[in-house]
Design an enzyme around this catalytic site. Structure first.
Site, PDB file in Angstrom:
ATOM      1  N   GLU A  75       0.824  -1.204   0.000  1.00 38.53           N
ATOM      2  CA  GLU A  75       0.000   0.000   0.000  1.00 38.53           C
ATOM      3  C   GLU A  75       0.860   1.255   0.000  1.00 38.53           C
ATOM      4  O   GLU A  75       0.528   2.252  -0.643  1.00 38.53           O
ATOM      5  CB  GLU A  75      -0.972   0.020   1.179  1.00 38.53           C
ATOM      6  CG  GLU A  75      -1.895   1.212   1.103  1.00 38.53           C
ATOM      7  CD  GLU A  75      -3.214   1.040   1.834  1.00 38.53           C
ATOM      8  OE1 GLU A  75      -4.001   2.000   1.797  1.00 38.53           O
ATOM      9  OE2 GLU A  75      -3.465  -0.022   2.417  1.00 38.53           O
ATOM     10  N   THR A  76       1.965   1.218   0.684  1.00 43.17           N
ATOM     11  CA  THR A  76       2.877   2.359   0.689  1.00 43.17           C
ATOM     12  C   THR A  76       3.360   2.660  -0.725  1.00 43.17           C
ATOM     13  O   THR A  76       3.279   3.797  -1.202  1.00 43.17           O
ATOM     14  CB  THR A  76       4.079   2.079   1.605  1.00 43.17           C
ATOM     15  OG1 THR A  76       3.609   1.913   2.942  1.00 43.17           O
ATOM     16  CG2 THR A  76       5.107   3.197   1.539  1.00 43.17           C
TER      17      THR A  76
END
Length: 157
Positions: A75-76
């Site tokens: 997700e980062t």
């Protein structure tokens, strides 16, 4: 948490975000959670985002890399890509994340590489492949972010 690596940005990204008074490596990082997990974003462009994370400290009780840790890395990286795609007038907000875990890892460093599947005006989707040090696939993830309008002045402190 050890030494902080420097994120490499293409010149057009540096130019696009210039004048906002932001520390881009900090702004396009994993934030506080990523710091706790020692996530490092090493390369950041809308077409390719690369980051690493140690397995140690990010394991579940059985000694394997926690699936949630892989999700944080994915997700980062996907969010950084979506933000870079949207530019200073957009804010990327994750709306869907899915991860398939292929193999367990007990030690070393994992590397995630995010590449765009779709980059539109209102959404951006990235595929993120997480591999171990032997370049074996550990996890495949897909993140879709909604791109919301924001005034670039909102980034100024």
């Amino acid at each position: 948490m050890g030494e902080r690596s420097t994120t490499t940005f293409p010149q057009e990204i540096l130019d696009q975000w210039a004048g906002l008074g932001l520390d881009l490596p900090s702004f396009f990082s994993a934030g506080h959670l990523g710091e706790r997990m020692s996530v490092q974003v090493t390369e950041a462009a809308p077409e390719r985002i690369v980051g690493t994370m140690p397995v140690e400290g990010n394991t579940q009780p059985y000694g394997l890399l926690h699936g949630g840790a892989s999700a944080v890395l994915a997700e980062t990286l996907g969010s950084v890509g979506a933000m870079l795609h949207g530019g200073p007038t957009k804010l990327a907000v994750g709306v869907d994340l899915n991860c398939t875990h292929h193999r367990g890892v007990r030690s070393g460093l994992v590397t995630g590489v995010a590449t765009p599947v779709h980059r539109g005006r209102s959404t951006a989707t990235y595929e993120i492949v997480v591999t171990d040090e032997q370049d074996k696939r550990v996890c495949t993830a897909r993140l879709t972010c909604m791109l919301r309008d924001v005034d670039a002045d909102a980034y100024r402190g």
